[in-house]
Design a protein around this motif. Structure first.
Motif: not given
Length: 457
Positions: A427-445
């Motif tokens: 679950a911690m690994a999955a949370f890290g992947l969701f966090t990475a998705a958020g980082c990439v989304h902020v990069l797009k903005r």
């Protein structure tokens, strides 16, 4: 009256491997057809909007690409031969479970305390020299295992951990620097990125097959594959020394100033580094827990057939990169990268919190690796757009330092003290992947706000 309960070993059907193989071939060889059908023309001199595997580019570029991939494949096979046995190496010497965990902790600790500076060293002395260090470390381990009846497992673990860490940035750094030095078009890097993931996965599968052929009795010949690994290390080192070029060296003062002004003060690179670290953490957790998860409740599974299925899925995911990264792609880089992180996170989440049949678990894990196959070249593309080549290795090594520290924490709390369950770690690994998705989304903005500061590919 007694009953006899038969235990049947679960195995993947041969049609699974055939499907992955045919899908990879179809993805590679159908791309030019659909590209032309979409009206995308490629010039014969390599000046089209985007290169592809079958594009007629300059002979100098293809010669450079083949030379690099040859060395990269050799390095991947060497790493696969040295690490293919995993826990069997520890069990052969009578290591207990806690001793195994401590040995792994020693290797990860080396990457935490020393690995972070290896990237800086690579940038300062040149990636060619760091690639040579990778070969020397594997040569040392291979020679020690081949000549000693009782080789030190602790020294092997430390050396292989440092070599594996070097592999993650040194070869890519040299390739991108030499690519720029020779004046090839930046767009051609995209093909090399996904081919690196594709051939690395194929080499690991080939290394497993070669090790199985070399070892017939594990108690007598466990380390026999180390002799070919040492030989390949010598060949790889000699080839690098003869054919690769050294790059500009930095003084400590110059590098410190460039790194602090270019890397540490750029919030976009911090977000990219966070995404890289989260992926590294998730992949490391997966390789530690996939086997215990699959064989939970005493289930009999032929793990040796599942391992190449994961790598084949990663190969298939990498072949999707030229489809979605071309000029005719209907989805931007940041969008499909975020979706890939989310899909990978959902795969681990379902495996962590819901009991699954073995077939379902294998399908989820294959989906996770297919996403990783797409994510890895995409992150390399973002690194090229944001990070100067002369600072690339240092940026990668520093971004992986928190991930390695987290892995060390997981090994101590989950592996040694048993304070964390496997489900909680996944679950911690999955949370890290969701966090990475958020980082990439902020990069797009941020990309929309400062379009001129990006080096587009």
């Amino acid at each position: 009256m007694g009953f006899v309960i038969e235990r049947v070993e679960w195995e993947l059907g041969s049609q699974t491997f055939l499907w992955i193989f045919c899908s990879c071939l179809a993805s590679i060889f159908l791309l030019p057809y659909f590209s032309k059908k979409a009206g995308l023309s490629f010039s014969s001199n390599g000046k089209g909007p985007h290169s592809s595997l079958v594009e007629f580019g300059s002979s100098a570029f293809f010669s450079f690409q083949r030379s690099f991939l040859f060395v990269y494949i050799l390095a991947s096979v060497i790493g696969g031969l040295q690490t293919v046995f995993g826990e069997d190496e520890y069990q052969l010497f009578g290591f207990s479970r806690k001793q195994m965990v401590l040995c792994l902790c020693a290797g990860v600790s080396a990457t935490v305390f020393f690995g972070s500076f290896l990237g800086v060293l690579s940038d300062m002395v040149g990636p060619k020299n760091t690639c040579m260090i990778y070969c020397v470390l594997h040569l040392f381990v291979g020679a020690m295992r081949s000549t000693s009846e009782r080789p030190s497992v602790w020294i092997s673990s430390l050396s292989l951990s440092l070599a594996s860490f070097i592999f993650q940035f040194s070869f890519e750094t040299w390739m991108t620097s030499e690519h720029e030095k020779q004046g090839h078009r930046r767009e051609f890097l995209l093909d090399t990125f996904w081919l690196m993931v594709f051939f690395e996965s194929a080499s690991l599968i080939g290394g497993q097959g070669l090790a199985n052929l070399l070892v017939t009795d594990i108690e007598r010949g466990l380390f026999f594959p180390s002799a070919p690994a040492a030989l390949l290390s010598v060949i790889c080192a000699l080839y690098i020394r003869k054919n690769w070029h050294a790059h500009k060296l930095f003084s400590l003062r110059e590098y410190r100033y460039s790194f602090s002004t270019t890397i540490l003060k750029d919030k976009r690179i911090w977000l990219l580094g966070c995404a890289q670290g989260c992926l590294h953490f998730a992949v490391s957790v997966f390789w530690m827990l996939w086997a215990p998860t699959v064989v939970a409740d005493g289930r009999d599974v032929n793990l040796s057939l599942i391992y190449p299925c994961f790598l084949g899925s990663r190969m298939l995911g990498s072949t999707a990169f030229p489809w979605v990264s071309g000029p005719g792609s209907f989805i931007p880089l940041e969008d499909y990268l975020s979706l890939s992180f989310v899909a990978a996170g959902l795969s681990l989440t379902m495996a962590a919190y819901d009991y699954q049949e073995i077939g379902v678990l294998v399908a989820l894990f294959c989906g996770f690796h297919a996403c990783c196959g797409l994510i890895l070249p995409s992150l390399a593309r973002l690194r090229t757009a944001l990070v100067p080549n002369e600072l690339r290795a240092g940026m990668i090594s520093f971004s992986l330092a928190p991930a390695n520290a987290s892995i060390l924490f997981i090994l101590i709390q989950g592996g040694y003290h048993r304070n964390l369950s496997n489900a909680a770690i996944l679950a911690m690994a999955a949370f890290g992947l969701f966090t990475a998705a958020g980082c990439v989304h902020v990069l797009k903005r941020w990309k929309r706000r400062t379009p001129g500061n990006w080096h587009e590919l």
